[in-house]
Design a protein around this motif. Structure first.
Motif, PDB file in Angstrom:
ATOM      1  N   ALA A 148       0.306 -25.648 -16.422  1.00  0.00           N
ATOM      2  CA  ALA A 148       1.403 -25.615 -17.400  1.00  0.00           C
ATOM      3  C   ALA A 148       2.304 -24.417 -17.136  1.00  0.00           C
ATOM      4  N   ASN A 149       1.718 -23.299 -16.808  1.00  0.00           N
ATOM      5  CA  ASN A 149       2.496 -22.092 -16.523  1.00  0.00           C
ATOM      6  C   ASN A 149       3.375 -22.280 -15.280  1.00  0.00           C
ATOM      7  N   GLU A 150       2.826 -22.900 -14.244  1.00  0.00           N
ATOM      8  CA  GLU A 150       3.606 -23.166 -13.031  1.00  0.00           C
ATOM      9  C   GLU A 150       4.750 -24.145 -13.315  1.00  0.00           C
ATOM     10  N   ARG A 151       4.477 -25.191 -14.119  1.00  0.00           N
ATOM     11  CA  ARG A 151       5.525 -26.148 -14.470  1.00  0.00           C
ATOM     12  C   ARG A 151       6.642 -25.463 -15.266  1.00  0.00           C
ATOM     13  N   TYR A 152       6.252 -24.605 -16.189  1.00  0.00           N
ATOM     14  CA  TYR A 152       7.218 -23.863 -16.997  1.00  0.00           C
ATOM     15  C   TYR A 152       8.104 -22.990 -16.106  1.00  0.00           C
ATOM     16  N   ASN A 153       7.482 -22.218 -15.217  1.00  0.00           N
ATOM     17  CA  ASN A 153       8.239 -21.315 -14.347  1.00  0.00           C
ATOM     18  C   ASN A 153       9.146 -22.079 -13.393  1.00  0.00           C
ATOM     19  N   LEU A 154       8.686 -23.205 -12.898  1.00  0.00           N
ATOM     20  CA  LEU A 154       9.496 -24.032 -12.009  1.00  0.00           C
ATOM     21  C   LEU A 154      10.724 -24.574 -12.740  1.00  0.00           C
ATOM     22  N   LEU A 155      10.525 -25.061 -13.952  1.00  0.00           N
ATOM     23  CA  LEU A 155      11.650 -25.565 -14.749  1.00  0.00           C
ATOM     24  C   LEU A 155      12.640 -24.438 -15.050  1.00  0.00           C
ATOM     25  N   LEU A 156      12.124 -23.289 -15.408  1.00  0.00           N
ATOM     26  CA  LEU A 156      12.974 -22.135 -15.706  1.00  0.00           C
ATOM     27  C   LEU A 156      13.772 -21.715 -14.466  1.00  0.00           C
ATOM     28  N   GLU A 157      13.128 -21.761 -13.307  1.00  0.00           N
ATOM     29  CA  GLU A 157      13.795 -21.394 -12.054  1.00  0.00           C
ATOM     30  C   GLU A 157      14.861 -22.425 -11.676  1.00  0.00           C
ATOM     31  N   GLN A 158      14.543 -23.703 -11.820  1.00  0.00           N
ATOM     32  CA  GLN A 158      15.478 -24.761 -11.416  1.00  0.00           C
ATOM     33  C   GLN A 158      16.640 -24.930 -12.388  1.00  0.00           C
ATOM     34  N   TYR A 159      16.357 -24.817 -13.682  1.00  0.00           N
ATOM     35  CA  TYR A 159      17.374 -25.109 -14.710  1.00  0.00           C
ATOM     36  C   TYR A 159      17.383 -24.047 -15.806  1.00  0.00           C
ATOM     37  N   PRO A 160      17.751 -22.818 -15.471  1.00  0.00           N
ATOM     38  CA  PRO A 160      17.700 -21.748 -16.482  1.00  0.00           C
ATOM     39  C   PRO A 160      18.582 -22.021 -17.698  1.00  0.00           C
ATOM     40  N   LYS A 161      19.717 -22.697 -17.521  1.00  0.00           N
ATOM     41  CA  LYS A 161      20.629 -22.959 -18.641  1.00  0.00           C
ATOM     42  C   LYS A 161      20.036 -23.960 -19.631  1.00  0.00           C
ATOM     43  N   LEU A 162      19.109 -24.782 -19.157  1.00  0.00           N
ATOM     44  CA  LEU A 162      18.479 -25.768 -20.035  1.00  0.00           C
ATOM     45  C   LEU A 162      17.780 -25.079 -21.204  1.00  0.00           C
ATOM     46  N   PHE A 163      17.184 -23.926 -20.956  1.00  0.00           N
ATOM     47  CA  PHE A 163      16.425 -23.209 -21.978  1.00  0.00           C
ATOM     48  C   PHE A 163      17.321 -22.669 -23.082  1.00  0.00           C
TER      49      PHE A 163
END
Length: 187
Positions: A148-163
């Protein structure tokens, strides 16, 4: 100023002014408000949407009532229930607006007509389809092999504006974790 759809298409193929006007003539523009559906489960979907402005989510609800987000869509992204769009079967997903949205859409018939009449657009959609399959494969692999932590970091890295645009409970539903787990990952 160049039309945003033309800029998007020309990342893959070049169009003359006349060609772009011909392409644009196959699209319609619509506006949808926050929380408004563009697809509901059970609909027969005849439109593929391109996001000019706004943020959208595609999701399904399981038998226990839990929401599972399959995809987010932001500016310059394509979205629809593709099985329903291509096979003209009932949609298995909901797609609704997280923000007020401006969308262009093309009907299945117009897309087929356009690709038959203009081979450049056939190449464009073939490339977009391949890129979409790659993204889907990477998402499935991430869900199967990453923590879950890796998925979170990957999403944050790929799409920071989404957050900045999507509530944390939706990020949790996309990652396949609880809101509480997401809070622990976020701290």
């Amino acid at each position: 100023m160049t039309h945003p759809l033309r800029q998007h298409i020309e990342e893959i193929i070049k169009l003359s002014d006349e060609e772009f006007e011909f392409v644009l003539g196959h699209f319609e523009q619509i506006n949808r408000r926050k929380h408004q559906y563009i697809v509901q489960e059970g609909d027969i979907v005849n439109k593929e949407f391109w996001i000019l402005k706004g943020c959208i989510k595609s999701y399904f609800i399981d038998d226990s009532g839990k929401e599972h987000i399959l995809q987010f869509g932001m500016e310059n992204w394509w979205i629809t229930d593709y099985e329903s769009f291509v096979k003209q079967t009932k949609a298995k997903t909901f797609i609704d607006c997280i923000e007020d949205c401006e969308l262009l859409y093309i009907t299945y018939e117009n897309r087929e007509k356009l690709t038959a009449e203009m081979h450049k657009m056939e190449r464009f959609w073939a490339k977009k389809s391949k890129l979409g399959r790659i993204a889907l494969q990477n998402r499935i692999l991430s869900l199967l092999k990453n923590s879950a932590n890796e998925r979170y970091n990957l999403l944050l890295e790929q799409y920071p504006k989404l957050f900045q645009r999507v509530p944390k409970k939706m990020i949790a539903a996309y990652l396949g974790v609880s809101r509480e787990t997401l809070s622990r990952l976020n701290s």
